[in-house]
Design a protein around this motif. Structure first.
Motif, PDB file in Angstrom:
ATOM      1  N   TYR A 166       0.989  -1.044  -0.167  1.00  0.00           N
ATOM      2  CA  TYR A 166       0.163  -0.061  -0.135  1.00  0.00           C
ATOM      3  C   TYR A 166       0.963   1.383  -0.128  1.00  0.00           C
ATOM      4  CZ  TYR A 166      -3.173   3.775   1.826  1.00  0.00           C
ATOM      5  OH  TYR A 166      -3.963   4.818   2.216  1.00  0.00           O
ATOM      6  N   THR A 167       2.005   1.270   0.733  1.00  0.00           N
ATOM      7  CA  THR A 167       2.779   2.547   1.004  1.00  0.00           C
ATOM      8  C   THR A 167       3.589   2.631  -0.376  1.00  0.00           C
ATOM      9  OG1 THR A 167       3.026   1.891   3.396  1.00  0.00           O
ATOM     10  CG2 THR A 167       4.542   3.341   2.071  1.00  0.00           C
ATOM     11  N   ALA A 168       3.915   1.432  -1.132  1.00  0.00           N
ATOM     12  CA  ALA A 168       4.886   1.677  -2.251  1.00  0.00           C
ATOM     13  C   ALA A 168       3.981   2.180  -3.477  1.00  0.00           C
ATOM     14  CB  ALA A 168       5.496   0.290  -2.736  1.00  0.00           C
ATOM     15  N   ALA A 169       2.772   1.866  -3.073  1.00  0.00           N
ATOM     16  CA  ALA A 169       1.818   2.058  -4.367  1.00  0.00           C
ATOM     17  C   ALA A 169       1.396   3.800  -4.289  1.00  0.00           C
ATOM     18  CB  ALA A 169       0.517   1.377  -4.301  1.00  0.00           C
ATOM     19  N   ARG A 170       1.232   4.214  -2.921  1.00  0.00           N
ATOM     20  CA  ARG A 170       0.741   5.259  -2.659  1.00  0.00           C
ATOM     21  C   ARG A 170       2.231   6.177  -3.037  1.00  0.00           C
ATOM     22  NH1 ARG A 170       0.590   6.416   3.480  1.00  0.00           N
ATOM     23  NH2 ARG A 170       2.769   6.091   3.204  1.00  0.00           N
ATOM     24  N   ASP A 171       3.296   5.925  -2.588  1.00  0.00           N
ATOM     25  CA  ASP A 171       4.531   6.843  -3.003  1.00  0.00           C
ATOM     26  C   ASP A 171       4.720   6.728  -4.383  1.00  0.00           C
ATOM     27  OD1 ASP A 171       4.852   6.928  -0.253  1.00  0.00           O
ATOM     28  OD2 ASP A 171       6.377   5.356  -0.117  1.00  0.00           O
ATOM     29  N   GLU A 172       4.568   5.410  -5.126  1.00  0.00           N
ATOM     30  CA  GLU A 172       4.526   5.679  -6.524  1.00  0.00           C
ATOM     31  C   GLU A 172       3.609   6.646  -7.275  1.00  0.00           C
ATOM     32  OE1 GLU A 172       4.610   2.558 -10.388  1.00  0.00           O
ATOM     33  OE2 GLU A 172       4.154   1.920  -8.523  1.00  0.00           O
ATOM     34  N   LYS A 173       2.617   6.539  -6.777  1.00  0.00           N
ATOM     35  CA  LYS A 173       1.468   7.410  -7.417  1.00  0.00           C
ATOM     36  C   LYS A 173       1.557   8.937  -7.160  1.00  0.00           C
ATOM     37  CE  LYS A 173      -3.578   7.745  -7.908  1.00  0.00           C
ATOM     38  NZ  LYS A 173      -4.765   6.856  -7.610  1.00  0.00           N
ATOM     39  N   LYS A 174       2.090   9.285  -5.946  1.00  0.00           N
ATOM     40  CA  LYS A 174       2.455  10.546  -5.568  1.00  0.00           C
ATOM     41  C   LYS A 174       3.679  10.979  -6.409  1.00  0.00           C
ATOM     42  CE  LYS A 174       1.106  10.726  -0.650  1.00  0.00           C
ATOM     43  NZ  LYS A 174       1.482  11.086   0.745  1.00  0.00           N
ATOM     44  N   GLU A 175       4.668  10.291  -6.693  1.00  0.00           N
ATOM     45  CA  GLU A 175       5.844  10.530  -7.480  1.00  0.00           C
ATOM     46  C   GLU A 175       5.308  10.790  -8.992  1.00  0.00           C
ATOM     47  OE1 GLU A 175       9.797  11.253  -8.652  1.00  0.00           O
ATOM     48  OE2 GLU A 175       8.693  11.138  -6.702  1.00  0.00           O
ATOM     49  N   LYS A 176       4.626  10.207  -9.526  1.00  0.00           N
ATOM     50  CA  LYS A 176       4.034  10.226 -10.727  1.00  0.00           C
ATOM     51  C   LYS A 176       3.353  11.658 -10.753  1.00  0.00           C
ATOM     52  CE  LYS A 176       3.639   5.543 -12.418  1.00  0.00           C
ATOM     53  NZ  LYS A 176       2.419   4.471 -12.818  1.00  0.00           N
ATOM     54  N   ARG A 177       2.553  11.866  -9.768  1.00  0.00           N
ATOM     55  CA  ARG A 177       1.662  13.008  -9.873  1.00  0.00           C
ATOM     56  C   ARG A 177       2.787  14.235  -9.751  1.00  0.00           C
ATOM     57  NH1 ARG A 177      -3.732  12.782  -5.952  1.00  0.00           N
ATOM     58  NH2 ARG A 177      -4.926  11.038  -7.434  1.00  0.00           N
TER      59      ARG A 177
END
Length: 470
Positions: A431-442
């Motif tokens: 969950y944390t990795a997916a959240r961080d990845e999405k934040k990085e993409k944004r």
């Protein structure tokens, strides 16, 4: 939990003291001496006389009395000498050799999974039964538990619709507007890693909602409303327990499907596997010959082809139709049996049956992880017991492997709390990795927009400067 499982009669066991006795007489003496309010017929103890009296008026007590009066039942089901007794039932499940699969190949395929020591069986079954979901919770998870609930199904058609994509035959079609027959085969919800809210997701192609279907048909196949009603009319409740026909206490099932004409996107069952949760015995593992014309056998998913089913039918090893498959399953279970599976609502729909005693590992996975993401069986097994399902040529699904893997997940997770803690930590990391990845993409997208805007302003300024020089 290893080695062959000795067979033992669980009627000679005191559930309160957790003591075994060599015979029924020893147990009766123990209940008389140690437990004042005890039913000697059903081997149950109560805290008060009112509780005992209420039990003695119940139908289960009267049925047990009838069973004990039958000499044939006493000579078989009450004997501790029976070598083939199956300890997976309500009291003692005894079946002839023909009632379970005795194929050597199947025996070899299930030999590597956990076996349960006889002293642990009662506790394991009790722990599993304590996980049964409430009917209210099942109703929220796509389960249809009775005929009255059919019309409450979200999206129940009020007019003709396509059996593939679900598109209604309304004004758009009459106007000639048709964007094609595209559809998804597996959908659900996941938790948005940024907002924390649920959002739709298609697991068949790992794409968000809304998105164009990953499967396509050359044209729509219209399904009339009356066909939908006729389909649900074929559903039936699991029969109640018979007086002299003891059934298995917990059964794990899994199905494979094919897409049929006039059916539904979930398809029709073409294979059914049922195993006993307590012993791991294979009770059913048969192909099912569909009663409707098959449009897509989905061989690329499970490896079962039309030739396989036809060959089995010619040899007499295939069940004809989902209703016949349901009857075969009913020979092993009753309405008090706990059915275990992953997304069990789908299996019940394929077998056209209503059943409320359910343990669904898909629901448990969300409870164990404390997140609401739907999780497939492959990921659940990998995260909990470190077992990779579909580890074969073509990455094919296997109903028997699925059923044994579901059993293994429950036995190990219920027996070792550390596994659940590790699974929760794995989900948290994902969950944390997916959240961080999405934040990085944004962040990258925002920087790209800002850079583009800066370049446009710079270009506009250069243009104004050139014009001013002229």
């Amino acid at each position: 939990m290893s080695g062959k499982m000795p067979m033992l009669h669980n009627k000679d066991y005191c559930r309160l003291c957790k003591l075994f006795f060599p015979n029924l007489e020893g147990l009766v003496g123990h209940l008389t001496d140690r437990h004042q309010f005890s039913c000697l017929v059903c081997n149950r103890a109560f805290l008060s006389q009112d509780g005992l009296s209420s039990h003695c008026r119940s139908g289960s007590h009267r049925r047990m009395e009838e069973e004990l009066r039958n000499d044939a039942f006493q000579s078989s089901a009450l004997s501790v000498e029976q070598p083939e007794a199956v300890l997976g039932g309500h009291d003692l499940m005894e079946f002839s050799d023909s009632s379970v699969i005795q194929d050597e190949e199947l025996e070899s395929r299930v030999s590597g999974w956990s076996t349960v020591h006889p002293t642990e069986i009662y506790d394991i079954l009790e722990a599993l039964e304590s996980l049964c979901h409430l009917e209210e919770d099942l109703a929220e998870q796509k389960y249809i538990l009775n005929a009255e609930a059919v019309k409450t199904i979200k999206g129940f058609p009020a007019r003709s619709c396509c059996q593939y994509c679900g598109w209604a035959a309304g004004r758009d079609l009459k106007k000639g507007i048709d964007n094609g027959c595209y559809y998804h085969t597996e959908s659900g919800v996941i938790l948005d890693t940024v907002t924390g809210k649920e959002k739709g997701h298609y697991f068949c192609c790992d794409s968000p909602r809304p998105s164009q279907g990953c499967e396509v048909q050359p044209e729509h196949k219209w399904l009339k409303v009356k066909d939908v009603f006729n389909h649900w009319k074929k559903f039936a409740h699991t029969p109640s327990r018979g007086q002299l026909s003891p059934k298995y206490r917990v059964v794990v099932i899994d199905c494979q499907t094919a897409l049929v004409e006039g059916g539904f996107p979930d398809g029709e069952a073409i294979h059914l596997t049922a195993t006993d949760y307590a012993t791991g015995k294979v009770l059913l593992n048969e192909h099912i010959l569909p009663t409707r014309h098959v449009i897509d056998w989905k061989t690329h998913i499970h490896g079962i082809s039309e030739a396989d089913v036809r060959r089995g039918n010619a040899l007499g090893n295939t069940i004809v139709g989902p209703e016949a498959a349901r009857l075969e399953l009913w020979k092993l279970i009753d309405d008090q049996t706990v059915l275990v599976g992953h997304k069990m609502w789908r299996n019940l729909k394929l077998l056209r049956m209503f059943h409320s005693r359910i343990v669904d590992t898909a629901i448990l996975a969300k409870e164990w992880s404390t997140y609401k993401n739907n999780i497939n069986l492959y990921t659940l097994c990998l995260d909990t017991i470190k077992f990779e399902t579909r580890d074969n040529d073509g990455h094919m699904q296997d109903s028997l492997e699925n059923a044994m893997a579901i059993r293994e997940v429950l036995i190990q997770c219920l027996g070792d709390p550390d596994i659940l803690l590790g699974y929760k930590a794995t989900c948290q990391e994902r969950y944390t990795a997916a959240r961080d990845e999405k934040k990085e993409k944004r962040r990258q997208a925002k920087e790209a927009r800002q850079l583009k805007l800066a370049n446009e302003k710079m270009a506009e300024a250069d243009t104004d400067f050139e014009e001013s020089k002229m």
